[in-house]
Structure formats: C-alpha cells, structure tokens
Design a protein around this motif. Structure first.
Motif, mmCIF file in Angstrom:
data_model
loop_
_atom_site.group_PDB
_atom_site.id
_atom_site.type_symbol
_atom_site.label_atom_id
_atom_site.label_comp_id
_atom_site.label_asym_id
_atom_site.label_seq_id
_atom_site.Cartn_x
_atom_site.Cartn_y
_atom_site.Cartn_z
ATOM 1 N N LEU A 112 30.012 15.856 -5.954
ATOM 2 C CA LEU A 112 29.439 14.528 -6.170
ATOM 3 C C LEU A 112 28.541 14.492 -7.396
ATOM 4 N N GLY A 113 27.908 15.622 -7.707
ATOM 5 C CA GLY A 113 26.997 15.660 -8.841
ATOM 6 C C GLY A 113 25.706 14.914 -8.593
ATOM 7 N N GLN A 114 25.346 14.726 -7.339
ATOM 8 C CA GLN A 114 24.085 14.066 -6.986
ATOM 9 C C GLN A 114 23.597 14.580 -5.642
ATOM 10 N N PRO A 115 22.305 14.383 -5.336
ATOM 11 C CA PRO A 115 21.731 14.943 -4.109
ATOM 12 C C PRO A 115 22.401 14.448 -2.831
ATOM 13 N N VAL A 116 22.530 15.361 -1.885
ATOM 14 C CA VAL A 116 22.997 15.053 -0.535
ATOM 15 C C VAL A 116 21.783 15.218 0.371
ATOM 16 N N ARG A 117 21.327 14.149 0.966
ATOM 17 C CA ARG A 117 20.118 14.184 1.783
ATOM 18 C C ARG A 117 20.451 14.520 3.234
ATOM 19 N N VAL A 118 19.744 15.502 3.773
ATOM 20 C CA VAL A 118 19.915 15.895 5.175
ATOM 21 C C VAL A 118 18.848 15.205 6.005
ATOM 22 N N THR A 119 19.263 14.371 6.948
ATOM 23 C CA THR A 119 18.303 13.672 7.802
ATOM 24 C C THR A 119 18.088 14.395 9.127
ATOM 25 N N SER A 120 19.027 15.236 9.513
ATOM 26 C CA SER A 120 18.871 16.046 10.725
ATOM 27 C C SER A 120 19.803 17.237 10.628
ATOM 28 N N GLY A 121 19.232 18.435 10.788
ATOM 29 C CA GLY A 121 20.036 19.651 10.762
ATOM 30 C C GLY A 121 19.900 20.379 12.084
ATOM 31 N N PHE A 122 19.362 21.598 12.039
ATOM 32 C CA PHE A 122 19.145 22.362 13.266
ATOM 33 C C PHE A 122 18.146 21.651 14.175
ATOM 34 N N ARG A 123 18.404 21.727 15.489
ATOM 35 C CA ARG A 123 17.474 21.178 16.480
ATOM 36 C C ARG A 123 17.243 22.208 17.583
ATOM 37 N N SER A 124 15.995 22.524 17.825
ATOM 38 C CA SER A 124 15.669 23.369 18.975
ATOM 39 C C SER A 124 15.978 22.577 20.241
ATOM 40 N N THR A 125 15.938 23.228 21.380
ATOM 41 C CA THR A 125 16.205 22.532 22.635
ATOM 42 C C THR A 125 15.245 21.361 22.813
ATOM 43 N N ALA A 126 13.963 21.599 22.514
ATOM 44 C CA ALA A 126 12.955 20.547 22.687
ATOM 45 C C ALA A 126 13.188 19.387 21.726
ATOM 46 N N VAL A 127 13.495 19.706 20.471
ATOM 47 C CA VAL A 127 13.733 18.648 19.476
ATOM 48 C C VAL A 127 14.989 17.866 19.841
ATOM 49 N N ASN A 128 16.033 18.562 20.228
ATOM 50 C CA ASN A 128 17.278 17.894 20.593
ATOM 51 C C ASN A 128 17.071 16.938 21.754
#
Length: 208
Positions: A112-128
């Motif tokens: 793409l040649g431009q930033p890819v923004r991550v809004t949610s990646g790994f989640r612990s059990t509590a975060v999930n």
C-alpha cells in the motif's frame, strides 16, 4: 539513553537485569530492552523487572516495553489496549504476533505504501472479556488484528488483501468500519462480511 540495573528472580535464582530506556517524547512511551546473563528475558520477567527498577529511576510504573517486530510494526502496537487491564503476551503468543506481522501486516503495508493502523491485536483473557470478544477469538492467541487504512474503506482494504494473495487464515470486513485479519497454521483463507441485523451480528460469505 539511561542504564538501569535491577534484580529480578527468574525461577529459583536471582539475575541481574540491565534495562536500557529510551524516552519517546512524541508518543509518551518508553523503549525498554531487557537482558540477563542468558540473553533476552522472557516477556513476563522483563515486564516486572521494568516496573520494579523503573520506579526507582523516574520511569513510570505503567511504561510499556516496545519490541520491533518488523520494519513498521512493534509489539507495543499489537498489544495496546484502552481497557487499563494487563495485556502481556507469553512466548507463543509473541511468536504468533511476529508471524502475523511478517506474513500479512508488513507485506500489506509495503504494497500500500502507507500506514496500516492496528486498532486491536493481542488480547489477554481479561481484555478479551472486557471488550466482548468470544473465548475462541484468534486475538487471544495473538493470531489476529483489527486494522484500517486512512482513505480506504474497510471493504476496499479487505478486497486488496485478497487481491494481493496474502496468506491470511481469516478475513472479515466488519460493519463497514475495519478489517479483521488473522494468520495461523490452518490458512483457511476464509472471507466473511460481518453485518448487524435485528440486533444480532451475522456473517455473510465472501468479500469479492
């Protein structure tokens, strides 16, 4: 660059931990590299060493370790959460995040040649649990990320990922707002569209 020495128990023996801290003022974060006599520390031990030693040297107790996974993606970016809950991946979960970044996210960013923004990646059990994720979510294992790209619709982004032939496991265009993409051993190349109908989330097949 500030050098700190802290003592951290690893297993049944103490180890001297060297913390090298680089302050990133523009992001109000700290880059922390942790090592002991046997090399890099496990994430959990390093994280606690950072908290203990950092408090005695003016480093905030909530400072987060950054690790460069690929040219444009960091471990911090893929573990960030607004819930305020602990979200530290273990070794296998870090390996899954690295594979996701190497095989899907970085190639996508390069294309793409431009930033890819991550809004949610790994989640612990509590975060999930806090964000309403299902227990079987690939976010739990570090295999998935929700992403968006400025100036692209979620559907356009999903279709570009398919067109590029990236080795994703699952791809979901979610509610016209973001794209959920995962990388894992199954590599099902499953394509779905998530929509809300009658108060429920339904999944339609295909994005092309």
């Amino acid at each position: 660059m500030v050098g700190l020495i802290g003592r951290q128990w690893i297993g049944t023996r103490p180890a001297i931990v060297l913390l090298r801290c680089t302050i990133q003022l523009n992001q109000a974060q700290f880059r922390l590299e942790c090592c002991g006599p046997q090399g890099e520390l496990p994430a959990e031990a390093a994280f606690h060493a950072v908290q203990r030693a950092g408090m005695h040297a003016g480093v905030p107790s909530n400072a987060r370790p950054l690790m460069q996974l690929t040219a444009n993606f960091t471990l911090d970016e893929l573990t960030r959460t607004t819930t305020g809950l602990p979200n530290v991946p273990n070794r296998s979960e870090r390996a899954a995040l690295l594979a996701l970044a190497e095989h899907v996210l970085q190639p996508l960013r390069d294309a793409l040649g431009q930033p890819v923004r991550v809004t949610s990646g790994f989640r612990s059990t509590a975060v999930n649990r806090a964000v309403g994720g299902v227990p079987s979510s690939q976010h739990r294992s570090g295999q998935a990320a929700d992403i968006h790209v400025s100036g692209m619709s979620a559907m356009a982004l999903a279709r570009r990922i398919v067109a590029l032939g990236l080795p994703f496991d699952q791809l979901i265009e979610e509610f016209g707002q973001w794209v959920h993409v995962s990388y894992g051993p199954l590599q099902r190349r499953q394509q779905l569209i998530a929509v809300r109908r009658e108060g429920r989330t339904r999944y339609l097949q295909g994005v092309m």
